[in-house]
Enzyme design. Structure first.
Site, PDB file in Angstrom:
ATOM      1  N   TYR A 122      -3.897  -2.412  -0.180  1.00 27.22           N
ATOM      2  CA  TYR A 122      -3.082  -2.540  -1.392  1.00 27.22           C
ATOM      3  C   TYR A 122      -3.110  -4.131  -1.974  1.00 27.22           C
ATOM      4  O   TYR A 122      -2.086  -4.716  -2.275  1.00 27.22           O
ATOM      5  CB  TYR A 122      -1.441  -2.370  -1.292  1.00 27.22           C
ATOM      6  CG  TYR A 122      -1.703  -0.809  -1.439  1.00 27.22           C
ATOM      7  CD1 TYR A 122      -2.215  -0.223  -1.517  1.00 27.22           C
ATOM      8  CD2 TYR A 122      -0.120  -0.379  -0.887  1.00 27.22           C
ATOM      9  CE1 TYR A 122      -2.164   1.303  -1.550  1.00 27.22           C
ATOM     10  CE2 TYR A 122      -0.279   1.291  -0.258  1.00 27.22           C
ATOM     11  CZ  TYR A 122      -0.973   1.893  -0.981  1.00 27.22           C
ATOM     12  OH  TYR A 122      -0.911   3.236  -1.071  1.00 27.22           O
ATOM     13  N   LYS A 172      -8.932   4.667  11.262  1.00 27.39           N
ATOM     14  CA  LYS A 172     -10.566   5.805  10.357  1.00 27.39           C
ATOM     15  C   LYS A 172     -11.861   4.817  10.931  1.00 27.39           C
ATOM     16  O   LYS A 172     -12.329   4.873  10.103  1.00 27.39           O
ATOM     17  CB  LYS A 172     -10.419   6.008   8.926  1.00 27.39           C
ATOM     18  CG  LYS A 172     -11.479   6.613   8.321  1.00 27.39           C
ATOM     19  CD  LYS A 172     -10.501   8.777   8.542  1.00 27.39           C
ATOM     20  CE  LYS A 172     -11.358   9.444   7.657  1.00 27.39           C
ATOM     21  NZ  LYS A 172     -11.067  10.547   8.584  1.00 27.39           N
ATOM     22  N   ASP A 204      -5.831  11.031   8.927  1.00 25.90           N
ATOM     23  CA  ASP A 204      -6.413  13.059   8.488  1.00 25.90           C
ATOM     24  C   ASP A 204      -5.837  13.514   9.038  1.00 25.90           C
ATOM     25  O   ASP A 204      -5.214  15.100   8.690  1.00 25.90           O
ATOM     26  CB  ASP A 204      -7.546  13.230   8.134  1.00 25.90           C
ATOM     27  CG  ASP A 204      -8.640  12.702   8.430  1.00 25.90           C
ATOM     28  OD1 ASP A 204      -8.249  12.039   9.662  1.00 25.90           O
ATOM     29  OD2 ASP A 204      -9.790  13.112   8.395  1.00 25.90           O
ATOM     30  N   ASP A 228       2.032   4.233   4.019  1.00 24.25           N
ATOM     31  CA  ASP A 228       2.446   5.073   2.684  1.00 24.25           C
ATOM     32  C   ASP A 228       2.342   6.825   2.673  1.00 24.25           C
ATOM     33  O   ASP A 228       3.113   7.029   2.262  1.00 24.25           O
ATOM     34  CB  ASP A 228       2.137   4.258   1.401  1.00 24.25           C
ATOM     35  CG  ASP A 228       2.198   4.787  -0.040  1.00 24.25           C
ATOM     36  OD1 ASP A 228       3.649   5.074   0.367  1.00 24.25           O
ATOM     37  OD2 ASP A 228       1.720   4.153  -1.135  1.00 24.25           O
ATOM     38  N   ASP A 232       5.272   9.630   2.944  1.00 24.78           N
ATOM     39  CA  ASP A 232       6.016  10.212   2.409  1.00 24.78           C
ATOM     40  C   ASP A 232       5.727  12.134   3.108  1.00 24.78           C
ATOM     41  O   ASP A 232       6.295  13.167   2.498  1.00 24.78           O
ATOM     42  CB  ASP A 232       4.693  10.513   0.748  1.00 24.78           C
ATOM     43  CG  ASP A 232       5.908   9.188   0.125  1.00 24.78           C
ATOM     44  OD1 ASP A 232       6.780   8.530   0.928  1.00 24.78           O
ATOM     45  OD2 ASP A 232       5.846   9.236  -0.418  1.00 24.78           O
TER      46      ASP A 232
END
Ligand code: ATP
Length: 336
Positions: A122, A172, A204, A228, A232
């Site tokens: 980001y 990852k 994941d 992020d 959610d």
């Protein structure tokens, strides 16, 4: 003397922050709360997304309570997200999102996601190479030893003071064999001997397990974009966006905000769920050293919900103001 800066912003932030300020006036009447503006509405009224007086108010405050911002239309000139600016300016490097079961029929979950907030994908540093039809879109993703180390140390300290037992690292490293691999390596180096149970998972697989086995998680530590998305997912598992609080914590200052956005579809109707913003307020109270009052507020919210009160999105019948009234009544019962 502590000071709080309250910024409603846009959309439902304008209905929710006044409720939180009302609650603060009851639970910590000795703490001054200064209100100021930021976001699209501020831009329309003053020509600035983050007016100077708001920045000054934030500088003077110990903690900021923030509602939400509506992203401006694409063609808005020189737009820079005020929230990203504040996170960078005040080095609020740790994003903290607790997800606890709050609805009586919700799944068992009591986890906290700690996300690096200032580095990673980001960065907003992007450029385009080539002409349309043959373009390459390049985004810089920067991690640093310093950034990685401070978020790991933050997570360890958070786990210690909040009596948490386990930290799982989300990464990852199988694909990003330098950056994410370094994140994983440093995690074990720094956390060794902490007395906490340490493990790591591909992000994941971790997202999958939050949905399938939410009860197994304690502290989840991860990088900016992974955090992020995963938070959610966890918010949905925990009962929805209207219930999820968050904090952005820096060395000297912190900003507290609900995970949800400005929800333009319901703004102005007075029906938004104040739970997330009130839980964020409870986190703020804890941060400024008023843990007792923070606990009182959180307990009042939980008791109101347990007694069947709530807004429509929770299956209840009350509007924003009525539900906050119930929380205040519960709180008053607990105030000596
Ligand atoms: P933004 O562009 O500001 O991110 P958005 O609508 O895309 O706004 P959210 O504000 O996060 O994203 O809202 C997503 C959905 O969740 C919307 O349908 C919204 O009505 C609902 N929602 C979000 N917050 C609340 C809340 N506090 N109470 C009730 N519903 C909510």
């Amino acid at each position: 003397m502590k000071r709080i800066c309250a910024i409603p912003g846009d959309g439902i932030g304008r209905e929710l922050i006044p409720q939180a300020v009302r609650v603060l006036g009851i639970v910590v009447p000795d703490i001054p709360v200064f209100q100021c503006e930021m976001g699209l509405r501020a831009y329309e009224e003053t020509g600035f997304f983050l007016p100077d007086e708001t920045l000054e108010c934030i500088k003077q405050a110990d903690a900021v309570l923030f509602g939400a911002i509506t992203s401006p239309p694409k063609d808005t000139e020189n737009y820079r997200s005020p929230l990203l600016f504040i996170r960078k300016e005040f080095q609020m490097y740790a994003n903290v999102r607790p997800i606890k079961r709050i609805l009586p029929d919700g799944p068992e979950i009591n986890a906290v996601i700690i996300r690096e907030n200032t580095e990673g994908l980001y960065s907003g540093i992007e450029h385009v190479e080539g002409k349309k039809g043959d373009r390459r879109f390049v985004t810089e993703r920067i991690l640093s030893d310093r950034g990685i180390e401070r978020i790991i140390r933050f997570a360890l300290n958070y786990a210690k003071i909040n009596n948490r037992k386990e930290i799982v690292l989300g990464h990852k490293a199988n694909v990003l064999r330098k950056s994410d691999a370094a994140f994983r390596e440093m995690f074990y180096e720094i956390a060794e001997g902490s007395g906490l149970e340490l493990s790591d998972m591909y992000i994941d697989a971790l997202a999958h397990d939050i949905v399938r086995y939410p009860e197994k998680f304690d502290v989840i530590l991860t990088l900016n974009m992974y955090g992020d998305i995963v938070s959610d997912v966890a918010a949905a598992v925990g009962g929805g966006l209207g219930l999820a609080p968050s904090a952005n914590i820096g060395e000297k200052k912190a900003l507290f905000e609900p995970v949800h956005g400005s929800a333009p579809d319901i703004a102005g109707k007075g029906i938004a769920n104040p739970t997330a913003v009130l839980l964020s307020t409870a986190m703020l109270l804890d941060y400024i050293g008023r843990k007792k009052e923070g606990n009182l507020l959180e307990t009042a919210i939980r008791s109101a919900i347990a007694e069947g009160h709530g807004t429509k999105d929770m299956g209840g019948r009350e509007n924003t103001m009525e539900f906050t009234d119930r929380v205040i009544e519960m709180m008053k019962q607990g105030i000596p």
